[in-house]
Design an enzyme around this catalytic site. Structure first.
Site, PDB file in Angstrom:
ATOM      1  N   TRP A  87       0.806  -1.213   0.000  1.00 43.77           N
ATOM      2  CA  TRP A  87       0.000   0.000   0.000  1.00 43.77           C
ATOM      3  C   TRP A  87       0.850   1.279   0.000  1.00 43.77           C
ATOM      4  O   TRP A  87       0.442   2.306   0.555  1.00 43.77           O
ATOM      5  CB  TRP A  87      -0.990   0.012   1.176  1.00 43.77           C
ATOM      6  CG  TRP A  87      -1.952  -1.137   1.110  1.00 43.77           C
ATOM      7  CD1 TRP A  87      -1.862  -2.310   1.800  1.00 43.77           C
ATOM      8  CD2 TRP A  87      -3.113  -1.237   0.271  1.00 43.77           C
ATOM      9  NE1 TRP A  87      -2.909  -3.144   1.460  1.00 43.77           N
ATOM     10  CE2 TRP A  87      -3.694  -2.519   0.528  1.00 43.77           C
ATOM     11  CE3 TRP A  87      -3.728  -0.382  -0.652  1.00 43.77           C
ATOM     12  CZ2 TRP A  87      -4.845  -2.940  -0.109  1.00 43.77           C
ATOM     13  CZ3 TRP A  87      -4.888  -0.805  -1.282  1.00 43.77           C
ATOM     14  CH2 TRP A  87      -5.423  -2.074  -1.018  1.00 43.77           C
ATOM     15  N   LYS A 122      -5.766   0.292  -5.640  1.00 44.18           N
ATOM     16  CA  LYS A 122      -6.398   1.562  -6.000  1.00 44.18           C
ATOM     17  C   LYS A 122      -5.404   2.360  -6.832  1.00 44.18           C
ATOM     18  O   LYS A 122      -4.248   1.957  -6.988  1.00 44.18           O
ATOM     19  CB  LYS A 122      -6.797   2.366  -4.754  1.00 44.18           C
ATOM     20  CG  LYS A 122      -8.030   1.852  -4.030  1.00 44.18           C
ATOM     21  CD  LYS A 122      -8.486   2.843  -2.956  1.00 44.18           C
ATOM     22  CE  LYS A 122      -9.818   2.416  -2.373  1.00 44.18           C
ATOM     23  NZ  LYS A 122     -10.326   3.396  -1.370  1.00 44.18           N
ATOM     24  N   ASP A 337     -32.379   2.051 -18.709  1.00 45.36           N
ATOM     25  CA  ASP A 337     -33.057   2.858 -17.701  1.00 45.36           C
ATOM     26  C   ASP A 337     -32.923   4.350 -18.022  1.00 45.36           C
ATOM     27  O   ASP A 337     -31.915   4.803 -18.565  1.00 45.36           O
ATOM     28  CB  ASP A 337     -32.435   2.580 -16.328  1.00 45.36           C
ATOM     29  CG  ASP A 337     -33.001   3.479 -15.253  1.00 45.36           C
ATOM     30  OD1 ASP A 337     -34.177   3.294 -14.910  1.00 45.36           O
ATOM     31  OD2 ASP A 337     -32.281   4.380 -14.787  1.00 45.36           O
ATOM     32  N   GLU A 390     -36.881   2.659 -21.559  1.00 38.80           N
ATOM     33  CA  GLU A 390     -37.752   3.257 -20.555  1.00 38.80           C
ATOM     34  C   GLU A 390     -37.887   4.741 -20.897  1.00 38.80           C
ATOM     35  O   GLU A 390     -37.123   5.581 -20.427  1.00 38.80           O
ATOM     36  CB  GLU A 390     -37.171   3.087 -19.146  1.00 38.80           C
ATOM     37  CG  GLU A 390     -38.154   3.540 -18.072  1.00 38.80           C
ATOM     38  CD  GLU A 390     -37.494   3.913 -16.762  1.00 38.80           C
ATOM     39  OE1 GLU A 390     -38.158   3.779 -15.722  1.00 38.80           O
ATOM     40  OE2 GLU A 390     -36.343   4.373 -16.764  1.00 38.80           O
TER      41      GLU A 390
END
Length: 678
Positions: A87, A122, A337, A390
């Site tokens: 890290w 990350k 959507d 939609e």
């Protein structure tokens, strides 16, 4: 690129569009120009949409190692860190190319024992907003720490790739779509988050038994807030880790295919979560990486971020996402959507009171071009793919083939239908229901536009609203759903619940959708864990045992739904198109219509049961009842015999010719389907 000279077929067929022919041509020309650009740069749209094969972690056979790539043009510095380097944030620097793509190479000789399947990582990004630890946009697996609740990307590289051999499912061969809308996390009965594995083992068999032929999965892509129902997406290439691993989702889809079920993904490309810690918002330190800058990039009604559909890299990101789920997970199509929000800068919060609304400055032409490309890609890559829009606005051409000048969706959601039913139940006593208005709402669609009809979806079941069953019977469901109980509220609710569903499926469209549990009248709302309910899962589940309990009436509603689906499939009702209107008797609240050899008779009156009721039929013959909402096996009184035979007779002139009629016992609050036998 030559300008369009011929009249587009969509305009040729529709006189209403001819005054706006220039705008329709311009819309289509924008798509054609984009396709030409893609053809020159990548050869084809399918080859163009390969971002997921370039960005993120990619193995390099030649160099024997892994590349990690991410598009971050506005970043000043980018590092990658994780458990493979203890890290240390600024140890492994990524390098930027002219296109704004940052990359780092991990030689296998150096990282084989450190960068392993399951490793956490990350990126550390220095941008205009400072130094921030972020999750890459192309991460394929994101997990949450149980203690800190923070999300972290995960290097996902199973020893053996998922074995798709034998999966040759073709969604085009299942017939008319009968969609079972489901949410994996709340599909289990226990309080907690359901898994892909549980859904595969427990829920898919229920869907198959009920007769549905398609599963529509909600909340697939990773989202940090469970209560968002999956609509605040953070990682567009990572399936939700709450429910299990990517392989377990793939196994769900493969098993569904083995059962003959198509799997449709609820795809959210209308917006994305604004969170910095989990999502793609300001990933390079600017406010305009994936969004338009400033307020134009904010969806105020949903408190989320908007995509900049006109930006080439954003288009590439989204198109790659469309191909990714079809390719890597074998989904059979998408329900897009929030299309209305996408295609208008006002997001649909206006009254569509004139034709100009579909072509004025409020229209987002870039979004229309993107959606046309997305439909072309889905169908080019998988010809059997199903796409559903939609859109509540009625944008012209939404479900018209692209070659004809349309946007290319296969279906639109019939969103006016559930709105109508809820409005009726909330505001109008059923003895005052207008059957002509009911007919108009159910059949209000253009002949070319295939519609997914539904009485209710997840929207009507959320906390703050009520399902049809709960709105009909409310608290009485807690005390009088046992079969021995006598209660007029329950009797009325049961009758209307069955009638509403049969009316919707037989008149509302060419496909049908049901949200899980609604088929047996699930008694409670959906309420995800939140601070206001003490983070409870009590209402974020489905109580399947209610439908299996032989002492409760829920089973009767479920039995009716299965019989209804079976009848619709057997006689190809959805494929028959519009129903043929035979009778509108407002006084007796009775309507009759036909589909082929089936005669549907609905008596909506709360009390008027009429012996020897005469009604016209489309053709002479013997009519026998094959399904009734009043059958005792569905909790009804069976006031008419299901063994009865009704022979047509000549009742005189009608529409310029002799009109055959039959006589029936027209019982109140009953819908009956008769089969004509010659």
């Amino acid at each position: 690129m030559e300008k369009t000279t011929r009249r587009l077929p969509i305009v040729e067929r529709d006189e209403w569009l001819q005054p706006v022919e220039a705008q329709m041509n311009l819309r289509h020309e924008r798509y054609e120009r984009k396709m030409a650009d893609i053809g020159r740069s990548a050869g084809s749209l399918v080859d163009y949409a390969n971002g997921y094969r370039y960005f993120g972690w990619q193995w390099d056979d030649v160099l024997d190692g892994w590349w990690l790539r991410e598009w971050l043009p506005g970043a000043h510095d980018v590092y990658v860190f994780g458990d493979f380097n203890n890290w240390q944030r600024t140890e492994i620097r990524m390098h930027k190319d002219a296109a704004g793509v940052w990359s780092a190479f991990f030689p296998a000789a150096m990282y084989r024992d450190r960068l392993r399947h399951g490793s956490l990582y990350k990126i550390h990004v220095h941008g205009d907003n400072g130094w921030l630890d972020r999750i890459p946009a192309y991460a394929r697996r994101v997990v949450q720490d149980d203690e800190t609740k923070n999300y972290t990307a995960q290097f996902w590289n199973p020893a053996e790739p998922f074995d798709w051999r034998g999966d040759a499912f073709d969604a085009s061969k299942i017939g008319s779509l009968l969609i079972y809308e489901a949410h994996v996390g709340m599909a289990q009965e226990r309080e907690g988050v359901g898994t892909y594995r549980e859904f595969t083992e427990k829920i898919l068999p229920i869907i198959k038994k009920d007769g549905y032929n398609a599963v529509q999965l909600m909340a697939v892509a990773e989202h940090p807030y469970y209560g968002s129902f999956g609509y605040h997406v953070s990682s567009f290439f990572a399936p939700s880790s709450r429910c299990g691993t990517p392989e377990e989702l793939k196994e769900l889809i493969r098993r569904a295919h083995e059962l003959g079920l198509a799997v449709i993904m609820d795809l959210v490309h209308a917006h994305y979560v604004k969170n910095l810690n989990e999502g793609i918002n300001s990933l390079d330190g600017t406010d305009h990486l994936y969004s338009p800058p400033g307020d134009a990039g904010y969806q105020q009604y949903w408190d989320s971020k908007l995509f900049d559909y006109g930006k080439e890299e954003v288009q590439h990101f989204l198109l790659s996402n469309v191909k990714y789920w079809l390719d890597e997970f074998h989904f059979d199509g998408y329900r897009f959507d929030g299309v209305t929000s996408m295609i208008y800068r006002h997001h649909g919060y206006v009254t569509f009171d004139s034709r100009d609304r579909f072509f004025d400055e409020g229209v987002n032409g870039d979004a229309l071009t993107y959606l046309t490309l997305a439909n072309r890609l889905a169908h080019d890559f998988r010809p059997s793919a199903v796409t559903i829009a939609e859109d509540v606005s009625g944008m012209p051409g939404m479900c018209i083939p692209i070659a004809d000048g349309g946007i290319g969706f296969d279906y639109r959601l019939g969103m006016a239908i559930p709105d109508f039913w809820i409005k009726q139940l909330k505001e109008v006593p059923d003895e005052q229901w207008d059957i002509r208005e009911m007919w108009s709402v159910m059949t209000d669609r253009l002949p070319e536009v295939k519609t997914v009809a539904y009485a209710e979806s997840h929207d009507q079941a959320l906390v703050g609203d009520k399902t049809i069953a709960f709105r009909l019977m409310d608290k009485e469901m807690y005390f009088h759903m046992d079969r021995a109980s006598e209660n007029i509220v329950i009797d009325r609710g049961m009758a209307l619940h069955k009638m509403i569903r049969l009316m919707t499926i037989s008149t509302g469209g060419q496909a049908y959708l049901n949200f899980m549990g609604n088929e047996f009248g699930h008694p409670e709302w959906i309420d995800f864990p939140r601070e206001g309910n003490g983070w409870s899962y009590a209402h974020a589940r489905r109580q399947w045992s209610l439908a299996k309990n032989g002492f409760l009436r829920y089973a009767w509603l479920g039995d009716f739904d299965r019989a209804m689906i079976r009848l619709v499939k057997k006689y190809k009702v959805l494929a028959d198109g519009y129903p043929w209107n035979l009778l509108m008797d407002e006084r007796n609240k009775t309507m009759a219509f036909s589909h082929g050899d089936l005669l549907f008779v609905f008596n909506w009156h709360p009390s008027a049961s009429i012996p020897d009721y005469e009604l016209p039929v489309q053709a002479p013959g013997k009519y026998v009842p094959v399904l009734s909402t009043d059958e005792s096996r569905f909790g009804g009184q069976e006031r008419q015999s299901m063994a009865a035979e009704h022979f047509s007779f000549d009742a005189g002139e009608g529409d310029g010719q002799r009109q055959p009629h039959i006589r029936i016992y027209n019982t109140s609050r009953t819908a009956t389907v008769y089969l004509r036998k010659k």
